[in-house]
Design an enzyme around this catalytic site. Sequence first.
Site, PDB file in Angstrom:
ATOM      1  N   ASP A 292       0.613  -1.561  -0.096  1.00  0.00           N
ATOM      2  CA  ASP A 292      -0.092  -0.284   0.105  1.00  0.00           C
ATOM      3  C   ASP A 292       0.917   1.154   0.036  1.00  0.00           C
ATOM      4  O   ASP A 292      -0.104   2.446  -0.240  1.00  0.00           O
ATOM      5  CB  ASP A 292      -0.834   0.261   1.148  1.00  0.00           C
ATOM      6  CG  ASP A 292      -2.333  -1.055   1.213  1.00  0.00           C
ATOM      7  OD1 ASP A 292      -2.172  -1.684  -0.272  1.00  0.00           O
ATOM      8  OD2 ASP A 292      -2.873  -0.806   1.956  1.00  0.00           O
ATOM      9  N   ARG A 366      -5.451   6.553  -3.065  1.00  0.00           N
ATOM     10  CA  ARG A 366      -3.944   6.653  -2.612  1.00  0.00           C
ATOM     11  C   ARG A 366      -3.024   7.158  -4.009  1.00  0.00           C
ATOM     12  O   ARG A 366      -2.254   7.647  -3.590  1.00  0.00           O
ATOM     13  CB  ARG A 366      -3.309   5.216  -2.287  1.00  0.00           C
ATOM     14  CG  ARG A 366      -4.289   4.344  -1.490  1.00  0.00           C
ATOM     15  CD  ARG A 366      -2.942   3.462  -0.621  1.00  0.00           C
ATOM     16  NE  ARG A 366      -3.473   2.518   1.166  1.00  0.00           N
ATOM     17  CZ  ARG A 366      -3.410   2.924   1.658  1.00  0.00           C
ATOM     18  NH1 ARG A 366      -3.622   4.370   2.391  1.00  0.00           N
ATOM     19  NH2 ARG A 366      -4.194   1.880   2.966  1.00  0.00           N
TER      20      ARG A 366
END
Length: 409
Positions: A292, A366
């Site tokens: 991530d 993100r």
Amino acid sequence: MDILLNVLEDKKIHQEITISGSKSESNRLLILQKLFPEISIENLSDSDDSVHMQHALSTQDELVDIGHAGTAMRFLTSYFAVQENRETVLTGSERMQNRPIEILVNALKDLGANITYEAKEGYPPIRIIGKKLIKDKAQINGNVSSQYISSLLLIASKLEKGLEIELIGKITSVPYIKMTLSLLTQLGIDNKFEGNFITVYPKKSIHKQTVVVESDWSSASYFYSIIALSEIGSEIQLTAYKKESLQGDSCLAEIYNHFGVETTFNQNSITLKKIKRSNTSSLDIDLKNAPDIAQTIAVTCFAERISCNLTGLHTLKIKETDRLVALHDELTKLGASIKVSDESLHLEVSTKINANVSIKTYNDHRMAMAFAPLALRVPIQILDAEVVTKSYQKFWDDMHQLGIKIDNI
């Protein structure tokens, strides 16, 4: 909402930021709290994903829509499978209906679960008829998303005989599996992880207790990037964090040493300070345990004129978007020379950053947050900027607090 971020006038930053609880920990604990009402939770994530999870766990409706919340989809699949005499149709956004769920569904079916597909085979929406699961052994590939494995682990102690999971082949995302097991241990649920076998023992009830969720390390990554791009002496204090973290993304503290970011662990916080960067010109990082943070690292490398080779990224293709393709396309617009495969990213050193580029976010929180630190270098536009609420409700407020000027466009 599309926004324009303007370059900071004062690149020397001194701020304190409070970050919401970890989405990963919060969503695991919300499932466990439903199974064990003795649990109280503090510093719960305020992310959209956790809000969707709370709603799904509180509603009695047959149709449960979790939007873009991937963790909710995976964890709730197992949860509803053991809710006896309840029928649930679990669905989500258009993108969610194109994210595979078959590996988890097959493992649950092997345990005796009653799950069928409402549309495309192997994908949500799924119909789940809850029942008592008698079998206590399951197999699942070790290189799949750790959320499939954690989903099974979260319900395991409520099965009559507990559960033994055999992980087939190479195991990836081990920190996220260990996070789940550590939370079980913290609650008094016995388990063990030996070789390719994970065992969780049955538990009818636990002692009444309060669990404080550590703040989200993935969210901290954007501040690591900002300090990396700021002037020497800049500092940001982030709360609430601890040195012995359950989160795999805590490897940020070590990785960002390469960018001249020094991490000091305090009582309940960390201080990020910009010091002189080493002469690092190239980075080779395996992110299989922390995929991530790949977007943040790639953008930081581009801004700092460092080449990088990031590997272990195979799970990024089934996130909110294909993150590898998205990174390739948006960094290329900024002037980067970048190549991606199904599981890796290679970035060459760039000599120029194009200004006023519009960054597409692809419904991916993100993407918006990873590119925001570039405002320390050039004005940059972020499209559909509100997507950040999926994991970080007040992200743009915190960027404004740092001195980044934000205008609607």
